[in-house]
Design an enzyme around this catalytic site. Structure first.
Site, PDB file in Angstrom:
ATOM      1  N   LYS A  72       0.839  -1.209   0.000  1.00  0.00           N
ATOM      2  CA  LYS A  72       0.000   0.000   0.000  1.00  0.00           C
ATOM      3  C   LYS A  72       0.873   1.258   0.000  1.00  0.00           C
ATOM      4  O   LYS A  72       0.692   2.146  -0.823  1.00  0.00           O
ATOM      5  CB  LYS A  72      -0.938   0.021   1.224  1.00  0.00           C
ATOM      6  CG  LYS A  72      -1.895  -1.179   1.291  1.00  0.00           C
ATOM      7  CD  LYS A  72      -2.844  -1.090   2.460  1.00  0.00           C
ATOM      8  CE  LYS A  72      -2.177  -1.180   3.825  1.00  0.00           C
ATOM      9  NZ  LYS A  72      -1.532  -2.490   4.103  1.00  0.00           N
ATOM     10  N   ARG A 112     -10.086   0.434   8.453  1.00  0.00           N
ATOM     11  CA  ARG A 112      -9.631  -0.915   8.719  1.00  0.00           C
ATOM     12  C   ARG A 112     -10.666  -1.732   9.461  1.00  0.00           C
ATOM     13  O   ARG A 112     -10.413  -2.896   9.773  1.00  0.00           O
ATOM     14  CB  ARG A 112      -8.400  -0.832   9.610  1.00  0.00           C
ATOM     15  CG  ARG A 112      -7.101  -1.045   8.904  1.00  0.00           C
ATOM     16  CD  ARG A 112      -6.077  -0.882   9.985  1.00  0.00           C
ATOM     17  NE  ARG A 112      -4.869  -1.553   9.784  1.00  0.00           N
ATOM     18  CZ  ARG A 112      -3.817  -1.027   9.170  1.00  0.00           C
ATOM     19  NH1 ARG A 112      -3.885   0.129   8.595  1.00  0.00           N
ATOM     20  NH2 ARG A 112      -2.702  -1.689   9.130  1.00  0.00           N
ATOM     21  N   ARG A 137      11.599  -5.508   5.100  1.00  0.00           N
ATOM     22  CA  ARG A 137      11.340  -4.078   4.865  1.00  0.00           C
ATOM     23  C   ARG A 137      12.257  -3.198   5.707  1.00  0.00           C
ATOM     24  O   ARG A 137      12.557  -3.496   6.850  1.00  0.00           O
ATOM     25  CB  ARG A 137       9.886  -3.759   5.192  1.00  0.00           C
ATOM     26  CG  ARG A 137       9.614  -2.253   5.202  1.00  0.00           C
ATOM     27  CD  ARG A 137       8.169  -1.916   5.206  1.00  0.00           C
ATOM     28  NE  ARG A 137       7.428  -2.680   6.175  1.00  0.00           N
ATOM     29  CZ  ARG A 137       6.104  -2.728   6.205  1.00  0.00           C
ATOM     30  NH1 ARG A 137       5.395  -2.071   5.310  1.00  0.00           N
ATOM     31  NH2 ARG A 137       5.491  -3.441   7.121  1.00  0.00           N
ATOM     32  N   ARG A 194      -0.752  -9.451  12.859  1.00  0.00           N
ATOM     33  CA  ARG A 194      -1.391  -8.390  12.063  1.00  0.00           C
ATOM     34  C   ARG A 194      -2.219  -8.986  10.926  1.00  0.00           C
ATOM     35  O   ARG A 194      -3.288  -8.471  10.585  1.00  0.00           O
ATOM     36  CB  ARG A 194      -0.322  -7.437  11.513  1.00  0.00           C
ATOM     37  CG  ARG A 194       0.181  -6.465  12.588  1.00  0.00           C
ATOM     38  CD  ARG A 194       1.542  -5.884  12.272  1.00  0.00           C
ATOM     39  NE  ARG A 194       1.602  -5.200  10.995  1.00  0.00           N
ATOM     40  CZ  ARG A 194       2.726  -4.964  10.338  1.00  0.00           C
ATOM     41  NH1 ARG A 194       3.884  -5.359  10.821  1.00  0.00           N
ATOM     42  NH2 ARG A 194       2.701  -4.330   9.190  1.00  0.00           N
TER      43      ARG A 194
HETATM   44  P1  AP5 Z   1       4.698  -1.609   1.863  1.00  0.00           P
HETATM   45  O1  AP5 Z   1       4.378  -0.799   0.667  1.00  0.00           O
HETATM   46  O2  AP5 Z   1       5.429  -0.966   2.974  1.00  0.00           O
HETATM   47  O3  AP5 Z   1       3.393  -2.376   2.390  1.00  0.00           O
HETATM   48  P2  AP5 Z   1       2.110  -1.855   3.150  1.00  0.00           P
HETATM   49  O4  AP5 Z   1       0.927  -2.480   2.489  1.00  0.00           O
HETATM   50  O5  AP5 Z   1       2.138  -0.383   3.278  1.00  0.00           O
HETATM   51  O6  AP5 Z   1       2.306  -2.593   4.542  1.00  0.00           O
HETATM   52  P3  AP5 Z   1       2.187  -2.059   6.031  1.00  0.00           P
HETATM   53  O7  AP5 Z   1       2.886  -3.058   6.902  1.00  0.00           O
HETATM   54  O8  AP5 Z   1       2.595  -0.636   6.135  1.00  0.00           O
HETATM   55  O9  AP5 Z   1       0.697  -2.198   6.284  1.00  0.00           O
HETATM   56  P4  AP5 Z   1       0.019  -2.197   7.600  1.00  0.00           P
HETATM   57  O10 AP5 Z   1      -1.335  -1.944   7.127  1.00  0.00           O
HETATM   58  O11 AP5 Z   1       0.162  -3.375   8.458  1.00  0.00           O
HETATM   59  O12 AP5 Z   1       0.795  -1.078   8.470  1.00  0.00           O
HETATM   60  P5  AP5 Z   1       0.415   0.403   8.845  1.00  0.00           P
HETATM   61  O13 AP5 Z   1       1.638   1.178   8.943  1.00  0.00           O
HETATM   62  O14 AP5 Z   1      -0.682   0.889   7.994  1.00  0.00           O
HETATM   63  O15 AP5 Z   1       5.528  -2.874   1.334  1.00  0.00           O
HETATM   64  C1  AP5 Z   1       6.012  -3.883   2.208  1.00  0.00           C
HETATM   65  C2  AP5 Z   1       7.418  -4.356   1.777  1.00  0.00           C
HETATM   66  O16 AP5 Z   1       7.310  -5.061   0.544  1.00  0.00           O
HETATM   67  C3  AP5 Z   1       8.390  -3.212   1.513  1.00  0.00           C
HETATM   68  O17 AP5 Z   1       9.650  -3.632   1.924  1.00  0.00           O
HETATM   69  C4  AP5 Z   1       8.346  -3.024  -0.014  1.00  0.00           C
HETATM   70  O18 AP5 Z   1       9.576  -2.535  -0.533  1.00  0.00           O
HETATM   71  C5  AP5 Z   1       8.052  -4.429  -0.508  1.00  0.00           C
HETATM   72  N1  AP5 Z   1       7.174  -4.467  -1.695  1.00  0.00           N
HETATM   73  C6  AP5 Z   1       6.107  -3.668  -1.975  1.00  0.00           C
HETATM   74  N2  AP5 Z   1       5.524  -4.023  -3.150  1.00  0.00           N
HETATM   75  C7  AP5 Z   1       6.233  -5.095  -3.619  1.00  0.00           C
HETATM   76  C8  AP5 Z   1       6.133  -5.913  -4.801  1.00  0.00           C
HETATM   77  N3  AP5 Z   1       5.171  -5.698  -5.729  1.00  0.00           N
HETATM   78  N4  AP5 Z   1       7.049  -6.908  -4.951  1.00  0.00           N
HETATM   79  C9  AP5 Z   1       8.023  -7.121  -4.014  1.00  0.00           C
HETATM   80  N5  AP5 Z   1       8.175  -6.378  -2.885  1.00  0.00           N
HETATM   81  C10 AP5 Z   1       7.290  -5.375  -2.686  1.00  0.00           C
HETATM   82  O19 AP5 Z   1      -0.172   0.183  10.319  1.00  0.00           O
HETATM   83  C11 AP5 Z   1       0.664  -0.189  11.387  1.00  0.00           C
HETATM   84  C12 AP5 Z   1      -0.134  -0.312  12.673  1.00  0.00           C
HETATM   85  O20 AP5 Z   1      -0.741   0.960  12.991  1.00  0.00           O
HETATM   86  C13 AP5 Z   1      -1.303  -1.300  12.639  1.00  0.00           C
HETATM   87  O21 AP5 Z   1      -0.889  -2.607  12.910  1.00  0.00           O
HETATM   88  C14 AP5 Z   1      -2.202  -0.714  13.736  1.00  0.00           C
HETATM   89  O22 AP5 Z   1      -1.717  -1.036  15.008  1.00  0.00           O
HETATM   90  C15 AP5 Z   1      -2.028   0.789  13.537  1.00  0.00           C
HETATM   91  N6  AP5 Z   1      -3.023   1.335  12.591  1.00  0.00           N
HETATM   92  C16 AP5 Z   1      -2.772   1.938  11.392  1.00  0.00           C
HETATM   93  N7  AP5 Z   1      -3.909   2.296  10.789  1.00  0.00           N
HETATM   94  C17 AP5 Z   1      -4.917   1.933  11.617  1.00  0.00           C
HETATM   95  C18 AP5 Z   1      -6.331   2.015  11.548  1.00  0.00           C
HETATM   96  N8  AP5 Z   1      -6.950   2.557  10.482  1.00  0.00           N
HETATM   97  N9  AP5 Z   1      -7.060   1.518  12.584  1.00  0.00           N
HETATM   98  C19 AP5 Z   1      -6.461   0.974  13.660  1.00  0.00           C
HETATM   99  N10 AP5 Z   1      -5.131   0.843  13.797  1.00  0.00           N
HETATM  100  C20 AP5 Z   1      -4.360   1.317  12.772  1.00  0.00           C
HETATM  101 MG    MG Z   2       2.292   0.984   4.893  1.00  0.00          MG
END
Ligand code: AP5
Ligand code: MG
Ligand code: ZN
Length: 216
Positions: A13, A88, A127, A171
């Site tokens: 994402k 979410r 990552r 997660r």
């Molecule tokens: P990346 O692009 O970083 O993936 P992502 O989908 O953004 O993954 P996240 O881990 O950030 O998602 P998340 O939803 O768990 O975390 P968030 O920060 O939102 O890519 C991942 C890796 O793969 C990278 O190394 C990249 O280089 C590689 N990659 C990407 N595309 C690729 C491809 N096509 N091929 C190969 N490699 C690739 O949330 C974190 C925490 O915050 C949650 O757990 C929760 O506690 C809290 N939180 C956030 N939002 C909310 C909400 N709305 N409600 C409640 N709690 C929340």
């Molecule tokens: Mg992210």
């Protein structure tokens, strides 16, 4: 352009968000990035959020909704926005619908990025994130030019505390229970498009931008 990126942790994402906001010149609103910024700055919000994030759990809805609501009311969101990692849960999605109604706008599309579980773990474990600008890299799939240094701003790269195999599995479990039902929620609104997120980063970007009616 008003859009949402939906998908499990590690689906790509944040990576695709960068491309979309450049193409459409809209603000990138990542609730995860907002929480990490608050943790870095030691704010009250950061302290509360960290308790949940470190365990791989969701931050309570009231807290998240209030933040997003405030953010969407800022001037720069008049030209559109990209939500990454929000909503979410169903209550978050319903709250968002109410905010948008108040703003007299609707969503254009919701992009659902699909990736198998084994790949998600591999992606998250490898990552690395920039401390300054939050750009994500991957040690194998998207390495920076210089190890440990951000290509864009020269910032130091670090590994997220919640990117251990154990926390990612938690997660993913939370995603399947609380977030996956949103696929149906947006299918019912006829705005959901699912994209194969297992292809190369560039190929996924192409599909995403095309879906949104962009050019690159
Ligand atoms: P990346 O692009 O970083 O993936 P992502 O989908 O953004 O993954 P996240 O881990 O950030 O998602 P998340 O939803 O768990 O975390 P968030 O920060 O939102 O890519 C991942 C890796 O793969 C990278 O190394 C990249 O280089 C590689 N990659 C990407 N595309 C690729 C491809 N096509 N091929 C190969 N490699 C690739 O949330 C974190 C925490 O915050 C949650 O757990 C929760 O506690 C809290 N939180 C956030 N939002 C909310 C909400 N709305 N409600 C409640 N709690 C929340
Ligand atoms: Mg992210
Ligand atoms: Zn950087």
């Amino acid at each position: 352009m008003r859009t949402i990126l939906l998908g499990p942790p590690g689906a790509g994402k944040g990576t695709q968000a960068e491309v979309i906001v450049k193409e459409f010149q809209i603000p990138h609103i990542s609730t995860g990035d907002i929480f990490r910024e608050n943790i870095k700055n030691g704010t009250e919000l950061g302290k509360k959020a960290q308790e949940y994030m470190d365990k791989g759990l969701l931050v309570p809805d009231e807290l998240v909704v209030a933040i997003v609501e405030d953010r969407l009311k800022k001037e720069d969101c008049k030209k559109g926005f990209l939500l990454d990692g929000f909503p979410r849960t169903l209550p978050q999605a319903e709250a968002l619908d109410n905010v948008l109604k108040d703003m007299n706008v609707t969503l254009n599309k919701v992009i659902n990025i699909e990736v198998a579980k084994e790949k998600l773990i591999q992606r998250a474990v490898g990552r690395r994130i920039c401390r300054q600008c939050a750009t994500a890299y991957h040690v194998d799939f998207n390495p920076p030019e210089k190890e440990g240094i951000c290509d864009k701003c020269g910032g130091e790269l670090y590994q997220r505390a919640d990117d251990t195999e154990e926390t990612i599995s938690k997660r993913i479990e939370v995603y399947l229970k609380d977030t996956k039902p949103l696929i149906k929620y947006y299918q019912d609104q006829d705005i959901l498009v699912t994209i194969d997120g297992e292809k190369d980063i560039k190929e996924v970007s192409k599909a995403v931008v095309q879906t949104l009616g962009g050019e690159s």
